[in-house]
Design an enzyme around this catalytic site. Structure first.
Site, PDB file in Angstrom:
ATOM      1  N   GLU A 149       0.819  -1.213   0.000  1.00 31.72           N
ATOM      2  CA  GLU A 149       0.000   0.000   0.000  1.00 31.72           C
ATOM      3  C   GLU A 149       0.853   1.262   0.000  1.00 31.72           C
ATOM      4  OE1 GLU A 149      -3.063   2.872   0.446  1.00 31.72           O
ATOM      5  OE2 GLU A 149      -2.873   0.916  -0.515  1.00 31.72           O
ATOM      6  N   HIS A 166       2.594   1.905  -3.305  1.00 30.13           N
ATOM      7  CA  HIS A 166       1.623   2.478  -4.250  1.00 30.13           C
ATOM      8  C   HIS A 166       1.466   3.977  -4.023  1.00 30.13           C
ATOM      9  CE1 HIS A 166      -2.632   3.345  -5.566  1.00 30.13           C
ATOM     10  NE2 HIS A 166      -2.075   2.923  -6.679  1.00 30.13           N
ATOM     11  N   HIS A 194     -12.196   5.828  -8.360  1.00 32.37           N
ATOM     12  CA  HIS A 194     -10.732   5.931  -8.373  1.00 32.37           C
ATOM     13  C   HIS A 194     -10.163   5.240  -9.610  1.00 32.37           C
ATOM     14  CE1 HIS A 194      -6.885   6.801  -6.683  1.00 32.37           C
ATOM     15  NE2 HIS A 194      -6.569   5.547  -6.445  1.00 32.37           N
ATOM     16  N   HIS A 236     -21.782  -7.533 -16.162  1.00 33.21           N
ATOM     17  CA  HIS A 236     -20.468  -7.258 -16.755  1.00 33.21           C
ATOM     18  C   HIS A 236     -20.180  -8.219 -17.903  1.00 33.21           C
ATOM     19  CE1 HIS A 236     -16.298  -6.042 -17.054  1.00 33.21           C
ATOM     20  NE2 HIS A 236     -15.878  -7.255 -16.770  1.00 33.21           N
ATOM     21  N   HIS A 266      -6.014  -8.235 -16.786  1.00 32.40           N
ATOM     22  CA  HIS A 266      -7.348  -7.826 -17.248  1.00 32.40           C
ATOM     23  C   HIS A 266      -7.545  -6.336 -17.040  1.00 32.40           C
ATOM     24  CE1 HIS A 266     -11.221  -8.998 -18.779  1.00 32.40           C
ATOM     25  NE2 HIS A 266     -11.862  -8.433 -17.769  1.00 32.40           N
TER      26      HIS A 266
END
Length: 405
Positions: A112, A115, A191, A302, A360
């Protein structure tokens, strides 16, 4: 409670310092590599490099989310009020001992925070890009220097990188809310969409710089093809939003079969619960646990949208391939569409493997970049529009019923 800790700016200062250090490497490399080039060339190189690093950041963001590291440091901007997980070893150890597989572990905390460091570095690069563009524009205005070519002044319009700087700041705010709102699904999805918009903004600027450097205009295409490009882009953005909603609600494994789901072509689905946007993770708006049928609805919607997007990308790639200037974009669209098909099937049939899931997300981001590239490299053929308008006018005048009316 010590209220002075609420105003401690040390973590954010360290975060900014880490971002500056990360950005220094790319900045030095760009300026040294283009030392003898003009400002437009250097700005183009910096824009392309920032686009590349932003794409990498998007992949790392997907890795952070998919490894459940989003709450590895449950506060912001630091980690338990520290500049790095190294200073929060005690707090992390206590949380990990209480929940060994929970959201807070030493590994997840570092994922985290790395990032956040990388995101701050990208923000610094975009800040430098905006400032440098304004410096070039103001210097030319003060000295009265003529543009390098007829479109150079427009290409160096400083408002584009300025808006990009605003957008990355907004994106940073959503990143903070992702943590402080405890992975609120709507915020996490926004986000992700913010990252896609940021990639599109940087791609647009990179293409405009390249066009100015080669002194060429976008390729004219038929109105139908231009409309197809726009429609496919809109479809893709909707599908990325749907994919983000699947991921943030952990609905990938609601269907582990293909092409059916739960041994049915139309399984039990609760769309009202699944697409209730403003709610916390795993619960409905009134705090009740989310039904499994709601997760099924999210996943299956989806999947159904993916069929339409795949066909649209295939048709668009086939039509773009007939135009020499847009053939590279056609090949990229076809290849990325196949990658998305393969990784999407892999997520369903192989139990959501990490590599396939990250790829993906990366494939979706790459498709957004390529479609932006194609939009910037093409324009609606004005001659075709004038010809159509002329034909319509002629047909109108030659229509006896309309003339009589």
């Amino acid at each position: 409670m010590d209220t002075s800790s609420l105003y401690d700016l040390t973590p954010i200062a360290w975060l900014m310092a880490a971002g500056v250090l990360i950005a220094l490497g790319p900045l030095v490399w760009v300026w040294r590599r283009n030392a003898g080039a003009g400002p437009a060339r250097r700005l183009h190189a910096l824009t392309v490099l920032t686009l590349f690093l932003t794409f990498d950041l998007t992949l790392f963001g997907a890795f952070t989310r998919l490894t459940d590291s989003g709450l590895g440091c449950p506060d912001w901007p630091g980690c338990y009020g520290n500049a790095s997980p190294a200073g929060a070893r005690h707090e992390i150890a206590m949380a990990q001992s209480a929940q060994p597989t929970g959201p807070v572990t030493h590994g997840k905390a570092w994922v985290e925070m790395v990032h956040r460091y990388l995101a701050t570095g990208v923000g610094v690069l975009i800040f430098v890009l905006a400032v440098a563009t304004w410096v070039v524009r103001l210097r030319r205005a003060w000295t009265g220097a003529p543009p390098v070519d007829g479109r150079d002044h427009a290409t160096l319009n400083a408002w584009w990188p300025t808006f990009t700087l605003f957008w990355v700041s907004l994106q940073g705010a959503f990143g903070a809310m992702t943590v402080t709102w405890k992975l609120f699904p709507a915020i996490v999805t926004l986000h992700l969409l913010g990252a896609i918009v940021l990639l599109a903004l940087l791609c647009f600027q990179a293409v405009r710089y390249r066009q100015a450097a080669s002194d060429r205009l976008p390729t004219p295409v038929s109105p139908a093809l231009r409309n197809g490009l726009v429609a496919t882009t809109v479809l893709l953005v909707l599908q990325i939003a749907m994919g983000g909603w699947v991921s943030t609600n952990y609905a990938v494994l609601a269907c582990t079969q293909f092409p059916t789901c739960q041994d049915s072509w139309w399984p039990a689905m609760n769309f009202a619960q699944g697409f209730e946007i403003w709610r916390h993770l795993g619960v409905t708006g009134d705090g009740q646990p989310l039904d499994f049928s709601a997760l099924t609805a999210i996943h299956y919607a989806h999947r159904l949208m993916a069929y339409a997007v795949f066909v649209a990308l295939g048709v668009l790639a086939w039509r773009l391939r007939r135009i020499d200037a847009l053939r590279p974009q056609a090949h990229w669209l076809a290849g990325l569409a196949l990658l998305q098909l393969a990784t999407g099937l892999g997520n369903v049939l192989l139990g959501w493997p990490l590599a396939a899931a990250v790829l993906h997300t990366g494939g979706a981001a790459a498709l957004a970049v390529v479609l932006t590239w194609a939009l910037c490299e093409s324009r609606r053929d004005a001659a075709a529009l004038r010809s159509r308008a002329s034909d319509n006018a002629t047909g109108h005048n030659n229509n006896p019923r309309k003339a009589t009316a």
